[in-house]
Design an enzyme around this catalytic site. Structure first.
Site, mmCIF file in Angstrom:
data_model
loop_
_atom_site.group_PDB
_atom_site.id
_atom_site.type_symbol
_atom_site.label_atom_id
_atom_site.label_comp_id
_atom_site.label_asym_id
_atom_site.label_seq_id
_atom_site.Cartn_x
_atom_site.Cartn_y
_atom_site.Cartn_z
ATOM 1 N N ARG A 286 14.454 -18.147 38.357
ATOM 2 C CA ARG A 286 14.765 -16.869 36.975
ATOM 3 C C ARG A 286 14.249 -16.729 37.264
ATOM 4 O O ARG A 286 14.395 -15.455 37.030
ATOM 5 C CB ARG A 286 14.245 -18.385 36.633
ATOM 6 N N HIS B 120 16.069 -12.476 36.332
ATOM 7 C CA HIS B 120 15.425 -11.369 35.737
ATOM 8 C C HIS B 120 15.207 -10.449 35.860
ATOM 9 O O HIS B 120 15.139 -9.053 35.126
ATOM 10 C CB HIS B 120 14.359 -12.112 34.251
ATOM 11 N N VAL C 285 17.483 -6.710 35.387
ATOM 12 C CA VAL C 285 16.505 -5.608 34.524
ATOM 13 C C VAL C 285 16.280 -3.888 35.303
ATOM 14 O O VAL C 285 15.139 -4.573 35.674
ATOM 15 C CB VAL C 285 15.806 -5.651 33.237
ATOM 16 N N GLY D 178 18.098 -3.330 37.833
ATOM 17 C CA GLY D 178 17.986 -3.865 39.118
ATOM 18 C C GLY D 178 16.827 -4.370 39.962
ATOM 19 O O GLY D 178 15.720 -3.998 39.338
ATOM 20 N N ASN E 54 11.427 -13.326 28.788
ATOM 21 C CA ASN E 54 10.812 -13.670 29.945
ATOM 22 C C ASN E 54 10.008 -14.274 29.307
ATOM 23 O O ASN E 54 8.618 -14.320 30.613
ATOM 24 C CB ASN E 54 10.149 -12.207 30.304
ATOM 25 N N HIS F 266 21.163 -23.293 38.278
ATOM 26 C CA HIS F 266 20.687 -24.830 37.410
ATOM 27 C C HIS F 266 20.991 -25.752 37.817
ATOM 28 O O HIS F 266 20.384 -26.550 37.224
ATOM 29 C CB HIS F 266 21.379 -24.426 35.973
ATOM 30 N N ASP G 157 21.748 -28.287 45.001
ATOM 31 C CA ASP G 157 22.750 -28.505 46.051
ATOM 32 C C ASP G 157 24.001 -28.550 44.500
ATOM 33 O O ASP G 157 24.136 -27.753 43.807
ATOM 34 C CB ASP G 157 22.480 -30.088 45.444
#
Length: 328
Positions: free
Chosen positions: A58, A62, A66, A68, A90, A186, A249
């Site tokens: 994550r 994030h 933004v 790069g 954030n 996810h 996986d």
């Protein structure tokens, strides 16, 4: 199990082209133990907390979405100057203390050499491997950016449609397939009920659950999250992948094909005609998922990177603070 690991040599032939000044083994001469130092810290932390894989996936996402992949998400706000950490998306990003630990060790070993942006990229790669995901090489040589502005934070949200999310990804030079595979991150981690509670009892104001969600899952999550009108006092969380929540996986794709997507955007990937075939393909191809996930992570990690002598970048001494103007 054996399909969960892919030889680095094979992946080097498959990764997309990256910015010319990023290269594999960038620190071989200037800080030979750099990648080893990062890996050792991540291994130690993972033993006590396997959720760090989701945290770094994550954080990396994030950061890269933004301005790069420039470590701007790591900057702390001050009493006078806000930073990306202040932006709502954030405020639940975590793992900054692990970056601090890695940076401290690297500054001891080779001061002023390894960027914070590269630390995030390498830590993410290593945490994915520990979660039984693909083993892959990443090019390094990123500089740290000089801007961290909460007003620039604009990442795809959990209620986005496939077309809305795709617009965000294409603006970064990523394809529909890249989006489907990157949302496959996810497969690990959890989400706060606030992000999907409406799907359990009052989807889009209907007073009913989201009809695309498996009824058994609705009942399970209802007990965890409560309702929009009567939520629990503390905002609980639920695993995004209900089957193998600590393993990188392809189970995520099987889940969303069965109506077990937690976030609305996840479920819509399996329903939208533009993305359904990719979802089906990854659900049925363990090795293909592993290979494509590695490729997409390398590609995302190369978005708008600062390299070389670019005056817009620096090697931070402290990942939370920009260097003084007198220091690059």
């Amino acid at each position: 199990m054996k399909n969960s690991f892919i030889f680095v040599g094979l992946l080097l032939l498959l990764v997309p082209l990256v910015t010319a000044q990023l290269r594999f083994g960038f620190y071989n001469s200037t800080c030979p133990r750099a990648e080893q130092i990062v890996r050792k810290v991540i291994q130690q932390r993972f033993k006590n907390d396997p959720t760090i894989t989701a945290a770094f996936l994550r954080m990396h996402f994030h950061d890269c979405f933004v301005r790069g992949c420039d470590g701007s998400v790591l900057i702390d706000p001050t009493s006078t100057t806000p930073s990306e950490k202040d932006a709502v998306p954030n405020q639940t990003v975590r793992g900054f203390n692990i970056v601090d630990e890695i940076k401290k060790k690297l500054e001891t070993a080779c001061p002023g050499i390894v960027s914070c942006a590269d630390i995030v990229t390498l830590a993410t790669r290593d945490s994915v491997a520990l979660a039984r995901g693909p083993v892959y090489a990443v090019p390094t040589g990123r500089l740290d950016g000089l801007i961290s502005d909460p007003n620039l934070v604009d990442v795809p949200g959990p209620t986005f449609s496939v077309s809305e999310a795709l617009q965000s990804f294409t603006e970064k030079g990523l394809t529909l397939m890249d989006m489907v595979i990157l949302l496959g991150a996810h497969t690990v981690g959890h989400a706060h009920c606030d992000f999907f509670r409406d799907r359990l009892s009052n989807f889009q104001g209907t007073g009913q659950p989201d009809p695309t969600m498996d009824p058994a899952l609705v009942k399970t999550l209802f007990k965890v999250c409560g309702t929009q009108s009567l939520p629990f006092k503390k905002d609980p969380t639920a695993f995004l992948d209900q089957t193998t929540p600590f393993i990188v996986d392809n189970q995520y794709y099987n889940d969303i094909r069965s109506g077990k997507g937690i976030m609305q955007i996840d479920q819509e990937l399996a329903l939208d005609p533009s993305s359904e075939s990719f979802v089906s393909g990854f659900a049925n191809d363990t090795l293909g998922f592993q290979r494509s996930f590695a490729d997409a992570m390398v590609k995302m990690g190369s978005i708008q990177v600062l390299t070389g002598n670019d005056p817009a970048g620096q090697i931070r001494k402290n990942c939370r603070v920009f260097n003084p103007p007198t220091q690059r």
